[in-house]
Motif scaffolding. Structure first.
Motif, short mmCIF file in Angstrom:
data_model
loop_
_atom_site.label_atom_id
_atom_site.label_comp_id
_atom_site.label_asym_id
_atom_site.label_seq_id
_atom_site.Cartn_x
_atom_site.Cartn_y
_atom_site.Cartn_z
N LYS A 128 1.06 -1.25 -0.12
CA LYS A 128 0.05 -0.34 0.08
C LYS A 128 0.93 1.24 -0.02
CE LYS A 128 -0.89 -0.49 4.96
NZ LYS A 128 -1.99 -0.68 5.78
N TYR A 166 2.27 4.35 -8.82
CA TYR A 166 1.11 4.79 -8.09
C TYR A 166 1.43 6.52 -8.14
CZ TYR A 166 -2.22 6.14 -4.68
OH TYR A 166 -3.37 6.71 -3.97
N THR A 173 -9.01 11.82 -3.02
CA THR A 173 -8.99 10.79 -2.16
C THR A 173 -8.33 9.46 -3.07
OG1 THR A 173 -10.96 11.61 -1.01
CG2 THR A 173 -10.47 9.19 -0.95
N LYS A 174 -8.60 9.60 -4.14
CA LYS A 174 -8.29 8.06 -4.89
C LYS A 174 -7.05 8.64 -5.95
CE LYS A 174 -12.43 5.94 -4.68
NZ LYS A 174 -13.61 5.20 -5.46
N ILE A 223 -7.20 3.97 -6.57
CA ILE A 223 -6.87 3.42 -5.34
C ILE A 223 -6.59 4.64 -4.45
CG2 ILE A 223 -5.11 2.01 -4.50
CD1 ILE A 223 -6.73 0.23 -6.06
N ALA A 224 -6.91 4.32 -3.33
CA ALA A 224 -6.63 5.44 -2.29
C ALA A 224 -5.23 5.17 -1.50
CB ALA A 224 -7.82 5.48 -1.02
N GLU A 227 -4.62 1.94 0.66
CA GLU A 227 -5.54 0.83 0.26
C GLU A 227 -4.58 -0.12 -0.48
OE1 GLU A 227 -9.26 0.21 -2.75
OE2 GLU A 227 -8.54 2.14 -2.70
N VAL A 228 -4.82 -1.56 -0.17
CA VAL A 228 -3.82 -2.53 -0.61
C VAL A 228 -4.15 -2.95 -1.91
CG1 VAL A 228 -3.05 -4.97 0.16
CG2 VAL A 228 -3.69 -3.25 2.00
N PHE A 229 -3.11 -3.03 -2.60
CA PHE A 229 -3.30 -3.68 -3.93
C PHE A 229 -2.03 -4.84 -4.24
CE2 PHE A 229 -0.91 0.23 -4.74
CZ PHE A 229 -0.04 -0.21 -6.03
N SER A 246 -6.87 -6.05 -6.55
CA SER A 246 -7.05 -5.46 -5.09
C SER A 246 -8.74 -5.57 -4.92
CB SER A 246 -7.11 -3.93 -5.54
OG SER A 246 -7.12 -3.13 -4.21
N GLU A 247 -8.79 -5.69 -3.60
CA GLU A 247 -10.15 -6.18 -3.06
C GLU A 247 -11.33 -4.96 -3.60
OE1 GLU A 247 -12.74 -7.15 1.00
OE2 GLU A 247 -10.64 -6.97 1.24
N HIS A 249 -11.98 -3.96 -6.58
CA HIS A 249 -11.56 -3.58 -8.04
C HIS A 249 -11.36 -4.74 -8.97
CE1 HIS A 249 -10.49 0.64 -6.62
NE2 HIS A 249 -9.99 -0.19 -5.35
#
Length: 367
Positions: A128, A166, A173-174, A223-224, A227-229, A246-247, A249
Motif C-alpha cells: 500500500k 502509483y 482521495t483516489k 486506489i486511495a 489501500e492494499v493492492f 485489489s479487493e 476492484h
C-alpha cells in the motif's frame, strides 16, 4: 504498650515495608526487561524472507548490499498497523541519488539478471502506498508519483521494459495505478527513448493538470492512499504477463512481447506518445529485437518520481517540487516524499539467470 514494645513493632513494620518495596522494585525491573524484549527490532528480512536475492539502495544514494537483519530509520524499516507487520520504503523528493538517476529511491535491485528469451522468472508483491509528494507542477506527468516495481535492463542503454506507478494528485482521495513500457531505443543514441503508459485503475501517465496548480478529474475507479493492492510479474519465453488485484476492484491482466518490437518505425509511435513525448524531442524507434539479448532484472520498493528540477528541462520528468535543498527531515515534515509499505513479496529466479554484479559496479556511485 510500653515504649520498648512500640519501638520493636515499628521496626518490624519497617522491615516488612522494605521487603515489599524490594519485591515491587524487582517485579518492575522484570517487567521492564520483558517490555524491552517485546519491543525488540523486527527486521524487514523477518517480514519478507527473500532478501538474499537483492541489494538495497537507500534514499541517500548508497548501496547497503544484501539487507538481512538491517534497518535505517530514515529510509527502510518495519512497522505494524495493528494487524500485520509491513516493510517501509521511504525516500524524499530531493537528495543524493544512485547511478545516473535524477530521482531518489529506496529500492531493492535483484542480484541476478536473466534474459527475456530464455526466462522463467516471477515477482509478486502486496503493498500500500502511504504518501506521494505534496508538491510538484501538475502539468508534469511524473509529479505526485512513485514507482513500486520494475524490470530494468542491465545492459546497453539500461532501459526499463516495466515500471509500475502509483500517482495521486493533492486534494484527491483516489489515485491511479498504471504501468509503463519504455522502448529499447535503436542505435547508440538513447535520447529519443519514450514510455507508453497503460492504466490499471484510474488514469494513465498522460493525464495531467491544465496549469501548475490545477488537477484533472479524480479517477472514479482509483486506489486511495493506504489501500492494499497486489501485482504479479511473470516473464517466460520472451513474454511479460502482468496481473493486478485489489479487493473491490476489477482484476486486470496484460501481456507484452519483450523480444519482438511493435515500435520499429516512426509510424508505429502511438498517439499517446505523439502528444506526450514527441513535442519534447523524444521520438525514437525501437530495435527490432526489443530487449532480446539483454540481461534484465527486477526492482521493488519506492522509486520517487517527483524531484526538484525545473519543468523547463523536461515537461514529463522534472517536477519543480519542494526539496528544501536536500534536507531530508524538512521534506518528511511537510509531505515531500514517497512512502510505500510492503506486506508480502516473492521472487522466482530461473536457472538461466547469471550474476548482475556488472550493473552494480557501474552504477554504485552517489550523485
Amino acid at each position: 504498650m510500653n515504649k520498648k514494645t512500640s519501638t520493636i513493632a515499628l521496626c518490624i513494620l519497617c522491615a516488612i515495608f522494605t521487603l515489599n518495596s524490594c519485591k515491587n522494585a524487582a517485579e518492575k525491573v522484570e517487567e521492564t526487561t520483558e517490555e524491552k524484549e517485546t519491543e525488540k527490532t523486527v527486521f524487514a528480512s523477518e517480514v519478507i524472507p527473500f532478501f538474499d536475492h537483492w541489494k538495497l539502495i537507500l534514499g541517500d544514494g548508497s548501496n547497503v548490499g544484501i539487507a538481512n537483519n538491517f534497518e535505517n530509520k530514515d529510509y527502510f524499516y518495519t512497522t505494524n498497523d495493528g494487524e500485520n507487520n509491513w516493510v517501509v520504503f521511504k525516500t524524499p523528493n530531493g537528495g543524493n541519488t544512485h547511478g545516473t538517476s535524477n530521482n531518489t529511491r529506496t529500492e531493492l535491485a535483484q542480484t541476478k539478471k536473466w534474459y527475456p528469451k530464455t526466462a522463467d522468472d516471477k515477482l509478486t508483491a502486496t503493498l500500500k502506498v502511504m504518501n506521494v509528494s505534496a508538491t510538484g507542477d501538475a502539468r508534469v506527468a511524473a509529479s505526485h508519483a512513485v514507482v513500486v516495481g520494475q524490470i530494468h535492463s542491465a545492459d546497453k542503454h539500461e532501459n526499463e521494459p516495466l515500471k509500475i506507478f502509483y500517482k495521486k494528485f493533492p486534494g484527491h482521495t483516489k489515485g491511479s495505478v498504471f504501468w509503463h513500457y519504455e522502448i529499447n531505443t535503436a542505435g547508440d543514441d538513447n535520447s529519443g527513448r519514450w514510455d507508453f503508459s497503460s492504466a490499471v485503475w484510474g488514469h494513465d501517465f498522460s493525464v495531467v493538470g491544465d496549469t501548475e496548480n490545477t488537477y484533472p478529474e479524480e479517477p472514479k475507479d482509483g486506489i486511495a492512499l493506504g489501500e492494499v493492492f497486489s501485482y504479479e510479474v511473470v516473464v517466460k519465453d520472451g513474454i511479460m504477463t502482468l496481473k493486478f488485484t485489489s479487493e473491490g476492484h476489477e482484476t486486470k491482466t496484460f501481456t507484452k512481447n519483450l523480444i519482438e518490437s511493435e515500435y520499429t518505425t516512426k509510424a508505429d509511435i502511438p498517439e499517446q506518445t505523439q502528444k506526450l513525448f514527441v513535442p519534447i524531442g523524444q521520438d525514437g524507434v525501437e530495435r527490432k529485437e526489443a530487449y532480446a539479448g539483454e540481461g534484465c532484472f527486477f526492482k521493488l520498493g519506492a522509486y520517487n518520481q517527483t524531484n526538484g528540477k525545473s519543468p523547463e528541462v523536461n515537461r514529463n520528468w522534472c517536477s519543480g517540487a519542494e526539496t528544501h535543498g536536500g534536507d531530508v527531515q524538512k521534506q518528511y515534515a511537510d509531505g515531500n516524499y514517497a512512502e510505500v509499505w510492503f506486506k508480502t513479496g516473492s521472487i522466482s529466479v530461473s536457472d538461466n539467470a547469471v550474476s548482475n554484479e556488472g550493473y552494480f559496479s557501474k552504477n554504485d556511485k552517489v550523485k
